[in-house]
Scaffold this motif. Structure first.
Motif, mmCIF file in Angstrom:
data_model
loop_
_atom_site.group_PDB
_atom_site.id
_atom_site.type_symbol
_atom_site.label_atom_id
_atom_site.label_comp_id
_atom_site.label_asym_id
_atom_site.label_seq_id
_atom_site.Cartn_x
_atom_site.Cartn_y
_atom_site.Cartn_z
ATOM 1 N N SER A 15 44.525 -39.263 -2.277
ATOM 2 C CA SER A 15 44.902 -39.933 -3.194
ATOM 3 C C SER A 15 44.528 -41.443 -3.377
ATOM 4 N N GLU A 16 44.307 -42.143 -2.208
ATOM 5 C CA GLU A 16 44.165 -43.488 -2.507
ATOM 6 C C GLU A 16 42.724 -43.803 -2.426
ATOM 7 N N LYS A 17 41.910 -42.871 -1.700
ATOM 8 C CA LYS A 17 40.129 -43.060 -1.578
ATOM 9 C C LYS A 17 39.723 -41.784 -1.497
ATOM 10 N N GLU A 18 38.922 -41.456 -2.768
ATOM 11 C CA GLU A 18 38.208 -40.052 -2.744
ATOM 12 C C GLU A 18 36.778 -40.333 -2.412
ATOM 13 N N GLU A 19 36.479 -41.519 -2.212
ATOM 14 C CA GLU A 19 34.827 -41.959 -2.062
ATOM 15 C C GLU A 19 34.900 -43.032 -1.043
ATOM 16 N N VAL A 20 34.116 -42.795 0.155
ATOM 17 C CA VAL A 20 33.782 -43.615 1.235
ATOM 18 C C VAL A 20 32.281 -44.260 1.043
ATOM 19 N N VAL A 21 31.828 -45.397 1.030
ATOM 20 C CA VAL A 21 30.756 -45.821 1.296
ATOM 21 C C VAL A 21 30.386 -46.566 2.685
ATOM 22 N N LEU A 22 29.624 -45.908 3.432
ATOM 23 C CA LEU A 22 29.369 -46.586 4.662
ATOM 24 C C LEU A 22 28.183 -47.480 4.365
ATOM 25 N N ASP A 23 28.318 -48.827 4.198
ATOM 26 C CA ASP A 23 27.395 -49.919 3.986
ATOM 27 C C ASP A 23 26.887 -50.528 5.295
ATOM 28 N N PHE A 24 25.787 -50.309 5.734
ATOM 29 C CA PHE A 24 25.421 -51.051 7.090
ATOM 30 C C PHE A 24 24.930 -52.323 6.966
ATOM 31 N N LYS B 293 23.026 -47.468 3.061
ATOM 32 C CA LYS B 293 24.273 -47.000 2.507
ATOM 33 C C LYS B 293 24.213 -45.399 2.372
ATOM 34 N N ILE B 294 25.458 -44.837 2.986
ATOM 35 C CA ILE B 294 25.664 -43.233 3.011
ATOM 36 C C ILE B 294 27.194 -43.132 2.233
ATOM 37 N N THR B 295 27.043 -42.507 1.265
ATOM 38 C CA THR B 295 28.135 -42.288 0.314
ATOM 39 C C THR B 295 28.849 -41.071 0.734
ATOM 40 N N LEU B 296 30.187 -40.832 0.720
ATOM 41 C CA LEU B 296 30.975 -39.704 1.540
ATOM 42 C C LEU B 296 31.873 -39.438 0.075
ATOM 43 N N LYS B 297 31.939 -38.301 -0.305
ATOM 44 C CA LYS B 297 32.594 -38.183 -1.482
ATOM 45 C C LYS B 297 33.751 -36.719 -1.110
ATOM 46 N N ILE B 298 34.987 -36.920 -1.062
ATOM 47 C CA ILE B 298 36.032 -35.844 -0.597
ATOM 48 C C ILE B 298 36.485 -34.990 -1.808
ATOM 49 N N SER C 55 25.651 -38.422 0.444
ATOM 50 C CA SER C 55 24.551 -38.837 -0.254
ATOM 51 C C SER C 55 23.893 -40.190 0.466
ATOM 52 N N PRO C 56 22.810 -40.416 0.727
ATOM 53 C CA PRO C 56 21.537 -39.041 0.606
ATOM 54 C C PRO C 56 21.778 -37.802 1.440
ATOM 55 N N GLY C 57 21.464 -36.717 0.967
ATOM 56 C CA GLY C 57 21.449 -35.491 1.665
ATOM 57 C C GLY C 57 20.709 -35.726 2.950
ATOM 58 N N GLY C 58 21.327 -34.889 3.971
ATOM 59 C CA GLY C 58 20.725 -34.876 5.386
ATOM 60 C C GLY C 58 20.913 -36.119 6.272
ATOM 61 N N ALA C 59 21.632 -37.297 5.425
ATOM 62 C CA ALA C 59 21.798 -38.457 6.113
ATOM 63 C C ALA C 59 22.817 -38.203 7.755
ATOM 64 N N ILE C 60 23.677 -37.288 7.417
ATOM 65 C CA ILE C 60 24.514 -36.812 8.620
ATOM 66 C C ILE C 60 24.370 -35.504 9.040
ATOM 67 N N LYS C 61 23.864 -35.473 10.385
ATOM 68 C CA LYS C 61 23.645 -34.255 11.167
ATOM 69 C C LYS C 61 24.728 -33.138 11.067
#
Length: 282
Positions: free
Chosen positions: A71-80, A101-106, A120-126
């Motif tokens: 409810s507080e965070k539906e999207e996380v951006v891993l900004d390296f 950057k890798i974006t993770l949406k829940i 996103s991008p697809g395939g960025a995480i095994k």
């Protein structure tokens, strides 16, 4: 038979919720009086190659070392590369990562009792949670020379002070706010990942007892020592309890460290720091 969408990861989490990825964990949830879930605390069990890429992230804010409420965070951006320019200017050397950057949406389906993470991008995480990045080390020769000169002057200042008669050695070496900041940054950069692992293991023990363990911000304080090195203390604000509405706040030590700016090294000073370093050893 799994009634989930394609790619559903069938095994349930501690909260009884299925996920579409094995590295998506749901340690806790909130339900209404009818038992319908309206919120959940999710966490990413990720591993990074190269390992130093992890140090570029705030693992708590990115829901890796602690769970985050949907409810507080539906999207996380891993900004390296978030701190790339700042690190290059400050240290004279910094790594630039690809993808930056890798974006993770829940999302969650009450009908399927399944939480899903969309990458996103697809395939960025095994499938096993491995994040493999390419990187290039960029250097600023002018800044590196400046840092080397600053360290040389500090060493000369320390030698000059120690060479004075004993009666005059009570005078302290004046502290430098920029050097204090570099000491704090050096500790965070060198052992930040080890500290995250330390909190992760604590969190794991809490979850085994069906308790919630949430780490908030960390506070680093640097103090100049007579040797010219800095003593850096680390403390973290955290909450824990058997349920989301029964959390108690307290402060937890994450070690006392010695930062040697001249040698660009960090060493543990107290038992907590030594334990953190020991747990990080392969």
């Amino acid at each position: 038979m799994c009634l989930c969408t394609a790619g559903c990861y069938a095994p349930l989490n501690n909260s009884g919720i299925a996920t579409n990825k094995s590295w998506l964990e749901i340690p806790a949830k909130k339900t209404d009086f009818s038992g319908k879930q309206y919120d959940a605390c999710y966490q990413f069990n990720l591993h990074f190659i190269p390992s130093h890429a992890e140090a570029q992230l705030d693992l708590r804010e990115n829901c890796i070392s602690a769970c985050c409420w949907r409810s507080e965070k539906e999207e996380v951006v891993l900004d390296f590369n978030k701190n790339f320019e700042q690190n290059l200017k400050f240290y004279g050397r910094a790594d630039k990562y690809t993808p930056g950057k890798i974006t993770l949406k829940i999302t969650h389906s009450n009908l399927l009792n399944t939480s899903a993470v969309h990458v996103s991008p697809g395939g960025a995480i095994k499938s096993n949670g491995t994040v493999k990045l390419k990187y290039q080390t960029v250097e600023d020769p002018v800044r590196l020379a400046q840092i080397q000169e600053e360290n040389r002057r500090r060493e000369e200042q320390l030698v000059a002070q120690l060479s004075q008669p004993q009666v005059k050695q009570t005078a302290a070496v004046p502290s430098d706010p920029q050097a204090e900041q570099r000491a704090r940054e050096l500790v965070q950069r060198t052992v930040g990942t080890d500290i995250d692992q330390y909190f992760y293991l604590i969190d794991k023990k809490y979850r085994q007892k069906n308790y919630i363990f949430l780490v908030s911000r960390r506070i680093y304080a640097a103090k100049l020592l007579p040797s010219g090195m800095y003593q850096v203390s680390c403390r973290a604000q955290m909450q824990s309890g058997p349920a989301a509405n029964q959390l108690k706040s307290r402060t937890l030590s994450c070690g006392l460290w010695i930062a040697d700016l001249a040698q660009n090294k960090v060493s543990p000073q107290d038992s907590v720091a030594r334990k953190i370093r020991a747990q990080a050893q392969p």
